[in-house]
Design a protein around this motif. Structure first.
Motif, short mmCIF file in Angstrom:
data_model
loop_
_atom_site.label_atom_id
_atom_site.label_comp_id
_atom_site.label_asym_id
_atom_site.label_seq_id
_atom_site.Cartn_x
_atom_site.Cartn_y
_atom_site.Cartn_z
N VAL A 1 0.81 -1.21 0.00
CA VAL A 1 0.00 0.00 0.00
C VAL A 1 0.85 1.26 0.00
O VAL A 1 0.65 2.18 -0.80
CB VAL A 1 -0.95 0.00 1.21
CG1 VAL A 1 -1.59 1.38 1.39
CG2 VAL A 1 -2.04 -1.05 1.02
N ALA A 2 1.83 1.34 0.91
CA ALA A 2 2.56 2.60 1.11
C ALA A 2 3.92 2.64 0.46
O ALA A 2 4.47 3.72 0.25
CB ALA A 2 2.69 2.89 2.61
N THR B 1 -5.36 -1.48 8.32
CA THR B 1 -4.53 -0.34 7.96
C THR B 1 -3.28 -0.85 7.26
O THR B 1 -2.79 -1.95 7.53
CB THR B 1 -4.11 0.47 9.20
OG1 THR B 1 -3.37 -0.36 10.11
CG2 THR B 1 -5.31 1.04 9.91
N GLY B 2 -2.77 -0.04 6.33
CA GLY B 2 -1.59 -0.45 5.57
C GLY B 2 -1.89 -1.70 4.76
O GLY B 2 -3.04 -2.03 4.43
N HIS C 1 -3.65 6.53 -3.49
CA HIS C 1 -4.45 6.65 -2.27
C HIS C 1 -3.56 7.03 -1.09
O HIS C 1 -3.95 7.84 -0.24
CB HIS C 1 -5.18 5.33 -1.99
CG HIS C 1 -6.11 4.90 -3.07
ND1 HIS C 1 -7.25 5.61 -3.40
CD2 HIS C 1 -6.08 3.84 -3.92
CE1 HIS C 1 -7.88 5.01 -4.39
NE2 HIS C 1 -7.18 3.93 -4.73
N HIS C 2 -2.38 6.42 -1.04
CA HIS C 2 -1.45 6.72 0.05
C HIS C 2 -0.98 8.17 -0.01
O HIS C 2 -0.90 8.85 1.02
CB HIS C 2 -0.25 5.78 -0.02
CG HIS C 2 0.79 6.05 1.02
ND1 HIS C 2 0.54 5.91 2.37
CD2 HIS C 2 2.09 6.47 0.92
CE1 HIS C 2 1.62 6.23 3.05
NE2 HIS C 2 2.57 6.58 2.21
N GLU D 1 -3.64 10.45 1.27
CA GLU D 1 -3.70 10.42 2.73
C GLU D 1 -2.56 11.24 3.34
O GLU D 1 -2.74 11.96 4.32
CB GLU D 1 -3.64 8.98 3.23
CG GLU D 1 -3.75 8.87 4.75
CD GLU D 1 -3.68 7.42 5.23
OE1 GLU D 1 -3.75 7.21 6.46
OE2 GLU D 1 -3.55 6.51 4.39
#
Length: 519
Positions: free
Chosen positions: A56-57, A433-434, A227-228, A231
């Protein structure tokens, strides 16, 4: 065989570089257990347990290094702290090699490498198992290859540059800022003709092929990086100001301010250094791009070691006699002051939180002032959380253990339980999360749930526990004033209600839908 003076000098210089690299490595090996793992290190450890071409990140390579080093040294703090320590030592080798390539001698090598060794930002970074450590390596290595390219005019070096870009991209996407600035700088410099080469195209293709699996993964998962970034802009980058960004550039490497700032001035304006002006343009390009993109100040840290090398070389080249001694004295004074200032402002990897604590002296990513540096706070509490969860789990009967789930609100909680709980047979925690979102089950059916909740004593937490379980108890609460999530509680819930089972399915569906490819 008798060595001539040139060869003897060469060997002595390399011996000096190697000794300095070993000093860097030893600093981190001797301090590796001063702190718990950082909250993000637990996420990267978990990624090593779920290897993929993306997360994700971050890109995939940090998970690979976690898998590799824990596979060799076990699931230990030493295994994960060894990685950035080795990276830091390699950086010293590259800095020394850059000075030698420029023509600098032993004193220039010593000064350039000490500027890195004394930098509290690099002592800090090379303590943490994070992509940023590798990021510094790849930026510095790219600068070294650029130096070889402009000095030797050997366009085959473009192939190596392309490969380094690809590997760096798989570590942290911010490498794009460096290479965008490099491309612009080359186009407006006297070296633009080096771009018109088949080797440049080969390097570009090589880099693209290396990053392609990650781009495909991003596409198939609805571009999680976007998306990351959204955020980050909403929660962190909104607190970045131009003034703070530029001021931090002076503070982060204040220990070497005369070196890198002097080098930048010479690179940009000295008529005899036009051959290297591209490096000055790269620096300005990176700063401008990050300002426009609201990047964090520390994103530039990979740049500065390049200018340590140039600064030490120019010190040796342009100063003579008394002026040389005076300049060296100034540089050494800054280095010594930088060490003291680093301990006062940061403390990592030497000092505990209580040794650096000062009321409202440290700005965190939330834009607020706190009593200790954020990373010190992020290296607290996880052992305690894991220990309490393990204790609760082991007090269950074997039948209850087989029918027990663990739920965590935060990825750091979940990663800590994976890291510390594997040898105790803990079930893999569920979290949304993540990248834990990818690994969470779609439904919850266990009769017992251990839940790690951030605000354990909040009225709304108690109301939810009553709604979701027939029976529950708050089994433990974390009491650590230096821990960012102080007050985190561990609940044991029995017999989940249909409401929890229904809500869990909805949470899982909503969280995972974000990363499904849209038709």
């Amino acid at each position: 065989m008798k060595l001539n003076n040139g060869n003897l000098s060469l060997n002595r210089e390399w011996l000096l570089i190697i000794i300095l690299a070993m000093v860097k490595l030893l600093i981190h090996l001797l301090t590796f257990d001063n702190y718990e793992l950082h909250r993000d290190a637990y996420l990267y450890y978990a990624q090593g347990e779920h290897l993929a071409w993306g997360f994700v990140a971050v890109p995939p390579s940090i998970g690979f290094f976690s898998w590799l080093f824990t596979g060799i040294f076990g699931d230990t703090v030493f295994a994960l702290r060894l990685v950035p320590a080795i990276v830091g030592a390699i950086n010293v080798l590259i800095i020394g090699a850059m000075v030698k390539e420029l023509g600098g001698k032993a004193l220039a090598i010593l000064i350039a490498c000490l500027a890195y060794l004394a930098g509290f930002a690099y002592l800090h970074v090379n303590t943490l198992f994070q992509p940023v450590s590798f990021n510094h390596l790849y930026w510095l290595l790219s600068g070294y290859l650029l130096l070889l390219l402009v000095r030797r005019k050997d366009t085959r070096i473009w192939i190596l540059i392309g490969i380094v870009f690809g590997i760096a991209f798989l570590n942290k996407y911010s490498i794009v800022f460096f290479y965008a600035a490099l491309g612009i700088a080359m186009l407006i410099s006297r070296h633009r003709k080096l771009l018109w080469s088949k080797h440049f195209l080969i390097g570009a293709v090589a880099g693209l092929l290396i990053i392609l699996p990650n781009l495909i993964w991003q596409y198939n998962h609805n571009w999680p990086v976007l998306h990351h970034m959204e955020e980050l802009r909403r929660t962190q980058l909104v607190h970045v100001s131009y003034t703070d960004f530029l001021l931090d550039q002076l503070i982060m490497n204040a220990q070497a301010l005369p070196l890198w700032l002097g080098a930048l001035g010479i690179l940009l304006f000295h008529p005899k250094e036009r051959n290297y002006r591209v490096f000055g343009l790269v620096f300005l390009g990176v700063i401008l791009l990050l300002l426009l993109g609201s990047g964090k100040a520390y994103y530039t840290l990979g740049l500065y070691p390049i200018y340590f090398a140039f600064g030490a070389y120019y010190l040796e080249k342009y100063f003579r006699g008394r002026s040389y001694k005076f300049a060296v004295t100034i540089v050494v004074a800054f280095l010594l002051t930088g060490i003291a200032g680093g301990l006062y402002m940061d403390g990592i990897p030497f000092l505990k939180p209580e040794q650096v604590a000062r009321e409202k002296a440290f700005r965190w990513e939330d834009g607020q002032m706190h009593d200790i540096p954020q990373d010190l706070s992020d290296m607290r509490g996880w052992n305690t959380i894991a220990g309490e969860v393990i204790k609760i789990y082991e007090e269950l009967s074997p039948k209850e253990q087989q029918n027990c789930a663990i739920y965590c609100e935060l990825y750091a909680q979940a990663g800590a339980l994976m890291f510390h709980g594997k040898s105790h047979g803990l079930p893999k925690p569920m979290c949304f999360t993540g990248s834990f979102t990818f690994w969470a089950p779609d439904s919850l059916s266990q009769s017992h749930v251990i839940a790690v909740i951030e605000n354990a004593r909040a009225p709304e937490t108690d109301s939810l526990m009553k709604l979701y379980f027939e029976n529950y108890e708050l089994s433990a609460t974390i009491d650590d004033p230096w821990f960012r999530e102080n007050g985190t509680g561990i609940f044991l819930g029995e017999n989940p209600t249909p409401q929890l089972e229904s809500d869990y399915k909805q949470w899982a569906e909503e969280a995972k839908a974000l990363y499904r490819k849209r038709p």
